[in-house]
Write a protein that holds these residues in place. Structure first.
Motif, short mmCIF file in Angstrom:
data_model
loop_
_atom_site.label_atom_id
_atom_site.label_comp_id
_atom_site.label_asym_id
_atom_site.label_seq_id
_atom_site.Cartn_x
_atom_site.Cartn_y
_atom_site.Cartn_z
N GLU A 263 -11.55 16.10 -21.83
CA GLU A 263 -12.14 15.57 -20.60
C GLU A 263 -11.09 14.76 -19.86
O GLU A 263 -10.39 13.94 -20.47
N VAL A 264 -10.97 15.01 -18.55
CA VAL A 264 -10.05 14.25 -17.71
C VAL A 264 -10.88 13.57 -16.63
O VAL A 264 -11.62 14.23 -15.90
N VAL A 265 -10.77 12.24 -16.56
CA VAL A 265 -11.64 11.44 -15.70
C VAL A 265 -10.85 10.92 -14.51
O VAL A 265 -9.90 10.12 -14.68
N ILE B 294 -9.06 12.16 -22.16
CA ILE B 294 -9.79 12.05 -23.44
C ILE B 294 -9.58 13.37 -24.16
O ILE B 294 -10.08 14.41 -23.73
N GLU B 295 -8.83 13.32 -25.25
CA GLU B 295 -8.35 14.57 -25.84
C GLU B 295 -9.47 15.42 -26.43
O GLU B 295 -9.37 16.64 -26.50
N GLU B 296 -10.54 14.76 -26.86
CA GLU B 296 -11.59 15.54 -27.52
C GLU B 296 -12.95 14.99 -27.11
O GLU B 296 -13.25 13.82 -27.36
N GLN B 297 -13.77 15.83 -26.53
CA GLN B 297 -15.06 15.40 -26.01
C GLN B 297 -15.96 16.62 -25.92
O GLN B 297 -15.48 17.75 -25.81
N GLU B 298 -17.28 16.38 -25.94
CA GLU B 298 -18.16 17.48 -25.58
C GLU B 298 -18.19 17.57 -24.06
O GLU B 298 -17.72 16.68 -23.36
N MET B 299 -18.72 18.67 -23.56
CA MET B 299 -18.75 18.91 -22.11
C MET B 299 -20.11 18.56 -21.53
O MET B 299 -21.12 18.98 -22.05
N TYR B 300 -20.09 17.75 -20.48
CA TYR B 300 -21.27 17.53 -19.62
C TYR B 300 -20.88 18.08 -18.25
O TYR B 300 -19.86 17.65 -17.69
N GLY B 301 -21.67 19.00 -17.71
CA GLY B 301 -21.28 19.60 -16.45
C GLY B 301 -22.38 19.59 -15.41
O GLY B 301 -23.55 19.32 -15.71
N GLU B 302 -21.98 19.91 -14.19
CA GLU B 302 -22.94 20.02 -13.08
C GLU B 302 -23.66 21.35 -13.14
O GLU B 302 -23.08 22.33 -13.62
N ILE C 44 -15.02 11.34 -11.35
CA ILE C 44 -15.40 12.74 -11.54
C ILE C 44 -14.55 13.27 -12.69
O ILE C 44 -13.34 13.07 -12.72
N SER C 45 -15.20 13.95 -13.66
CA SER C 45 -14.48 14.51 -14.80
C SER C 45 -14.35 16.02 -14.70
O SER C 45 -15.21 16.69 -14.12
N SER D 191 -19.05 11.61 -13.42
CA SER D 191 -19.08 10.87 -14.68
C SER D 191 -19.19 9.37 -14.53
O SER D 191 -19.47 8.67 -15.50
N GLY D 192 -18.99 8.85 -13.33
CA GLY D 192 -19.15 7.41 -13.11
C GLY D 192 -19.86 7.16 -11.80
O GLY D 192 -19.29 7.42 -10.74
#
Lengths: 267, 267, 267, 267
Positions: free
Chosen positions: A138-140, A159-167, A180-181, A191-192
């Motif tokens: 994830e890149v914020v 963030i090298e390791e994350q689950e995905m939350y998407g639009e 925005i991620s 994301s914020g």
């Protein structure tokens, strides 16, 4: 003879609420967050706010989930992480939190808290999203560099390791869109985000998951700390807005609403 | 080989919901609105939309308040006027309306509907305001002249006799602020506001009261008709947003959410 | 090893810019504001911010209007009042201010400053409005009670004597709408608005006129002081956003834009 | 006796403006867009709007860039693509377009048009961004599914080959954020945004570049066509907002502003 500007007396009183279920059920989570995610989040806030805040925790399994009327009345900002047990949160406690937010308590909703009862009640929408639990990066990115919550935050956070939350993320259009991620798979997410409801301020920040060590990431901790500081009300007193009647010529002394019919109406 | 743009087939299907209690209880209201306020509002919409809309009514005392699942499923836009009996509206019907709005049904909330269950549920706030029931003049000013709802509307609208609704109006900051009103006493009110929630569009318009003949005012009727037309969804189908899981590399085929724990988690 | 949150060192450096022409030409204005409106505005800010700010003034007739590059470089927030001589403000100085705002200098635009070159340049619109110079009462209502600028401000502010500024006010929809005013004649005005531009924050506040003693009004002074404090950047450095090229894999080290054609393009 | 709602008479008159320089200088671009990018964009709009629009083109090298007062006066929506020669656009023509936009002409700004004089003038910011000209995949996500511009558009649009535009994009916070893009490198971009300025509506859409065949992409063409249709004013007449004086009691008959001093002031 003018009104004195309010200066907060003493440190911010912050309560970090954690569901604390994954930690009990999943050994991998317990290993990752040995004292519970709520403790890790707490330590992150303390790291950045230092003496500016007194941070405590509360969890689902405490009586009234640790959020009695007395506790909320002395809480400036509440942070919320839940996931597996949203449905177990007592509606009466949700109603109580809702009233405190409308009265001016700050609320910082984290990650899977998007589906908590309190967030859905404040948003009025389904708060659903697109999801994948794989090893995405994830890149914020900051899209509002003037915002207090963005101060001191790298552009971007990686963030090298994350689950995905998407639009599509089904939320009301934010009052302020700060981050925005993107994810490895090409998805994006608001994301914020901030919203005002009543006299309260709300910040939602999505990075963070039980399956990854995201709450140890210094930038994620920094954003949460900034968010806590921002969400604290600038108002000197806490009060839920009420409907009042006002006589013409008197702007300041409202009196109670008597009901929908006029005196003398033949009910 | 491109996607065909959607063109609405046939006229808008509009349901004007009226509480219809003041008309039964108060002779003055019954005289002012002999067929009920809902009929007057309906006629106003028909006057301006003509063959572009088929307008019907529903009222509180009908079974399920006239708003069965079948009825809502064939309603493009619902308008809502309530006041004395907000509490009598069945929570199950409110939940049903909420789902339809999130799925794309347009909602136009009128005047004292600010305190209806459905509006409060969508807003997440108290929806309280400042109030006086005297003979104020309301002047309605356009602050977004590009908005479809403002087209053909005088700047300002002058309503010679109205009750006062004033700030602070406890609503989320509107997505679009179209109208601001002033009153004889010097109060102001954000009287025309829009929000999106899920796939649905919501318009709140405050002028209108049982105690005054506001729903005969041509400009008020025109705004309501514009609002109905605007609130109708441009989407070809109605669907509530859902949370779905997506495999990396496949943006289009989501599959169901399986619950908060991963397969194999030791529950 | 985390990034340290920025804390402003030392007091805010505020420059109150005044056109100072009415005071020279009109005896009534000179009598009302004997040391110039800019001095009165300055004293109002000092009254509320005290040791938190060092407030100085600059006027049109000074060399470069008192706003040299050096002066702006050490100004955290600039307030602007102009009216009779907008056209005399040097375009080069306007360009300089514009760059500083985009880089993070706060800007508070007062009253007739709505038609200043710098405000119009930042807004991109005509900034026109409805106007009457008679003895209206202005009543200023708070519609965002959570905003820092609204803290300590009565709801409403009553200004017994003011000229009228009314809608339609041709501005971009504000990022935040904090105050709405009404006037004796029934007009309304979005009187307290914020916008972000680049790294800078802008607050417009309309109450205040050379023909009335508005800048002695304690609540007006308080709002301006709050606005100054809010407009000060939270960012540690001042920089104008630039277009930079980034190699894939390196989010942080941009390099200069080389022009619209690729190397090797046959120009 | 009510005001008749406006119905547009006849098709939309759309002018597609193209700089048309890359096509003359770079053989690869000329091969990709043999009749010029402006022709390709035009054909895309015609494909989707059909008889609803009459689409013509204008280019930099025409006298007055093809945008005389007469031409603009009969243009409902102008689309703008420029890149290599922003500086060659005559300031007088930019001023003329600005006035028409403020009066109600729709404007659709495409891709590198972010740095055009007209867009910068309307935004008030630097309109800078993050950039890389490599072979990124761009994925365009809809974050406002209710918006007319999003109708019929896949979620997401996948553009296999594009240059990268990334945040921070120095624009005012959009009135509506419709699309957010991600890129192979992990960058994100607010790629579809709207603003109102005066009586005009503006849509910015970033996909599209001379180095890639993006303007042949059916979804990109569809979005541009939707944007054109949305940007067309709903107002019956075109007029730039002006500052007018109003007598108390007469809301409708403004008269001209006489200058900053009152009659009788001793100038």
């Amino acid at each position: 003879m003018s009104i004195v500007m309010k200066e907060r007396q003493g440190p911010l009183r912050v309560v970090v609420w954690g569901e604390n279920r994954h930690e009990q059920v999943e050994p991998a989570v317990a290993k990752r967050y040995p004292t519970g995610m709520h403790q890790t989040i707490r330590e992150g806030i303390e790291e950045f706010l230092g003496e500016k805040a007194i941070v405590t925790t509360a969890t689902l399994d405490e009586p009234e989930h640790g959020l009695t009327e007395e506790r909320l009345a002395e809480t400036d900002v509440l942070t919320w992480w839940g996931h597996a047990a949203h449905a177990e949160v007592d509606d009466a406690v949700v109603e109580r939190i809702h009233q405190h937010v409308l009265a001016g308590m700050g609320l910082v909703v984290l990650h899977s808290g998007h589906w908590s009862k309190i967030f859905m009640k404040l948003m009025g929408t389904t708060c659903t999203l697109r999801w994948r639990s794989k090893h995405d990066r994830e890149v914020v990115w900051t899209v509002d560099p003037t915002h207090p919550i963005a101060q001191g935050i790298p552009h971007p956070i990686v963030i090298e390791e994350q689950e995905m939350y998407g639009e599509f993320f089904d939320i009301p259009a934010p009052d302020e869109l700060i981050f925005i991620s993107s994810f490895t798979g090409g998805e994006v997410f608001r994301s914020g985000c901030t919203w005002r409801r009543g006299n309260g301020k709300i910040f939602y920040f999505s990075p963070g998951d039980q399956a990854y060590p995201v709450y140890y990431h210094p930038d994620v901790r920094h954003v949460i700390a900034n968010g806590v500081e921002w969400a604290a009300s600038d108002r000197p007193t806490r009060e839920v807005p009420v409907l009042l009647r006002y006589t013409e010529g008197d702007f300041f002394t409202g009196y109670d609403y008597d009901g929908p019919f006029e005196p003398g109406d033949p009910l």
